[in-house]
Design an enzyme around this catalytic site. Sequence first.
Site, PDB file in Angstrom:
ATOM      1  N   GLN A   1       0.840  -1.332  -0.031  1.00 17.71           N
ATOM      2  CA  GLN A   1       0.003  -0.073  -0.083  1.00 17.71           C
ATOM      3  C   GLN A   1       0.810   1.397   0.061  1.00 17.71           C
ATOM      4  O   GLN A   1       0.478   2.361  -0.556  1.00 17.71           O
ATOM      5  CB  GLN A   1      -0.921  -0.053   1.168  1.00 17.71           C
ATOM      6  CG  GLN A   1      -2.016  -0.978   1.139  1.00 17.71           C
ATOM      7  CD  GLN A   1      -3.018  -0.802   0.031  1.00 17.71           C
ATOM      8  OE1 GLN A   1      -3.098   0.327  -0.334  1.00 17.71           O
ATOM      9  NE2 GLN A   1      -3.805  -1.752  -0.476  1.00 17.71           N
TER      10      GLN A   1
ATOM     11  N   THR B   1       1.459  -4.785  13.749  1.00 16.79           N
ATOM     12  CA  THR B   1       2.369  -5.248  14.849  1.00 16.79           C
ATOM     13  C   THR B   1       3.586  -4.234  15.038  1.00 16.79           C
ATOM     14  O   THR B   1       4.334  -4.204  16.287  1.00 16.79           O
ATOM     15  CB  THR B   1       2.804  -6.710  15.135  1.00 16.79           C
ATOM     16  OG1 THR B   1       3.569  -6.797  13.598  1.00 16.79           O
ATOM     17  CG2 THR B   1       1.705  -7.610  14.943  1.00 16.79           C
TER      18      THR B   1
ATOM     19  N   GLN C   1       3.171  -0.897  14.336  1.00 15.81           N
ATOM     20  CA  GLN C   1       2.580   0.420  14.616  1.00 15.81           C
ATOM     21  C   GLN C   1       2.674   1.323  15.970  1.00 15.81           C
ATOM     22  O   GLN C   1       3.125   2.452  15.749  1.00 15.81           O
ATOM     23  CB  GLN C   1       1.206   0.502  14.004  1.00 15.81           C
ATOM     24  CG  GLN C   1       0.997   0.344  12.345  1.00 15.81           C
ATOM     25  CD  GLN C   1      -0.389   0.432  11.918  1.00 15.81           C
ATOM     26  OE1 GLN C   1      -1.135   0.876  12.504  1.00 15.81           O
ATOM     27  NE2 GLN C   1      -0.467   0.152  10.438  1.00 15.81           N
TER      28      GLN C   1
ATOM     29  N   HIS D   1      -5.880   0.700   8.362  1.00 13.17           N
ATOM     30  CA  HIS D   1      -6.335  -0.247   8.792  1.00 13.17           C
ATOM     31  C   HIS D   1      -6.690   0.034  10.206  1.00 13.17           C
ATOM     32  O   HIS D   1      -5.858   0.515  10.835  1.00 13.17           O
ATOM     33  CB  HIS D   1      -5.670  -1.948   8.874  1.00 13.17           C
ATOM     34  CG  HIS D   1      -6.369  -2.970   9.758  1.00 13.17           C
ATOM     35  ND1 HIS D   1      -7.664  -3.124   9.799  1.00 13.17           N
ATOM     36  CD2 HIS D   1      -5.548  -3.649  10.459  1.00 13.17           C
ATOM     37  CE1 HIS D   1      -7.749  -4.373  10.481  1.00 13.17           C
ATOM     38  NE2 HIS D   1      -6.806  -4.689  11.022  1.00 13.17           N
TER      39      HIS D   1
ATOM     40  N   GLU E   1      -7.568 -31.314  -7.057  1.00 10.67           N
ATOM     41  CA  GLU E   1      -8.982 -31.240  -6.860  1.00 10.67           C
ATOM     42  C   GLU E   1      -9.370 -30.101  -5.594  1.00 10.67           C
ATOM     43  O   GLU E   1     -10.462 -29.420  -5.770  1.00 10.67           O
ATOM     44  CB  GLU E   1      -9.649 -32.585  -6.445  1.00 10.67           C
ATOM     45  CG  GLU E   1      -9.462 -33.438  -7.687  1.00 10.67           C
ATOM     46  CD  GLU E   1     -10.097 -32.998  -8.795  1.00 10.67           C
ATOM     47  OE1 GLU E   1     -11.064 -32.332  -8.849  1.00 10.67           O
ATOM     48  OE2 GLU E   1      -9.590 -33.169  -9.914  1.00 10.67           O
TER      49      GLU E   1
ATOM     50  N   GLU F   1      -7.733 -26.132  -8.144  1.00  5.11           N
ATOM     51  CA  GLU F   1      -8.726 -25.624  -8.681  1.00  5.11           C
ATOM     52  C   GLU F   1      -9.609 -24.492  -8.052  1.00  5.11           C
ATOM     53  O   GLU F   1     -10.600 -23.964  -8.503  1.00  5.11           O
ATOM     54  CB  GLU F   1      -9.722 -26.920  -9.086  1.00  5.11           C
ATOM     55  CG  GLU F   1      -9.212 -27.636 -10.300  1.00  5.11           C
ATOM     56  CD  GLU F   1     -10.058 -28.969 -10.812  1.00  5.11           C
ATOM     57  OE1 GLU F   1     -11.168 -28.712 -10.373  1.00  5.11           O
ATOM     58  OE2 GLU F   1      -9.570 -29.799 -11.133  1.00  5.11           O
TER      59      GLU F   1
ATOM     60  N   SER G   1     -20.500 -27.295 -14.175  1.00  4.99           N
ATOM     61  CA  SER G   1     -21.411 -27.995 -14.543  1.00  4.99           C
ATOM     62  C   SER G   1     -22.579 -28.220 -13.629  1.00  4.99           C
ATOM     63  O   SER G   1     -22.406 -28.033 -12.583  1.00  4.99           O
ATOM     64  CB  SER G   1     -20.808 -29.453 -14.879  1.00  4.99           C
ATOM     65  OG  SER G   1     -20.219 -29.954 -13.551  1.00  4.99           O
TER      66      SER G   1
END
EC number: 1.1.1.86
Length: 337
Positions: free
Chosen positions: A29, A85, A87, A109, A228, A232, A253
């Site tokens: 950022q 942590t 800041q 944040h 799987e 994907e 599908s």
Amino acid sequence: MAVEMFYDDDADLSIIQGRKVAVIGYGSQGHAHSLSLRDSGVEVRVGLAEGSKSRPKAEEAGLTVGTPAEVSAWADVIMLLAPDTAQASIFTNDIEPNLKDGDALFFGHGLNIHFGLIKPPANVTIGMVAPKGPGHLVRRQFVDGKGVPALIAIDQDPKGEGQALALSYAKGIGGTRAGVIKTTFKEETETDLFGEQAVLCGGTEELVKTGFEVMVEAGYAPEMAYFEVLHELKLIVDLMYEGGIARMNYSVSDTAEFGGYLSGPRVIDAGTKERMKEILKDIQDGTFVKRLVANVEGGNKELEGLRKQNAEHPIEVTGAKLRGLMSWVDRPITETA
């Protein structure tokens, strides 16, 4: 409850152009904010520790770089984009001694303000400007004349200028081109942490690992299980990202859609929802943040232990091997297999 939205016509860029902005940090950022503000005609300096590896990058981009203390003393708007942590110590050591009456301290944040880890003086405006996208996307959209939606919030507003200043800042990084949502530090912090823990990071990670374990324990090849349940996943998430759950179900599908309707509620049931509520409660009452702070004060020992445990899971070994076959995948520096 409808949110309040703001766009380009609602923001006055000249407000932030008339201020001196220090961006503390030059990560994802930080680089996007610094460069985009500069390109919007704002006077910007970047705050980085002596010896920071990011210093050469910021200097090569033509930005003026100083220590966090130096740029904080120079600026009247400070955007703190260092890791959560780090800041509090940066604020105590570098920012707070240099705050002046009328300064503004902004965040990307809300954790440190919402949970009281940073307690700013009453004569300083406290706000948030938080793009809802990674820095490289924020910067790319800005350069293309577009923007990434952003959040703004004001926690402390002694001069009554906080919202106008936050909107001006958001316009300077392209946020108002897409749309800016007004929120609160409480709402942004608690929803962000919950999303990370229950769904995006914690929940998804455990779902993937458990699915992998079930398949391998049933005798299927680890490589097949990896494809799987992990590989994907990107295809499905991309469809949801582009058009919601309905778009995903439309695109897969009929077999996948029907099976998902039947089996999804068996995996994520009422008990799961109750445990998610417990996670949210731990966030709201500060239980999680206390543990986060204890971990940092203990030298990150708990975090390092969890990282080691995670890295040793069989799915990581299988994944590193298979990603080596995929020329289109940028392999992270953590992988040497």
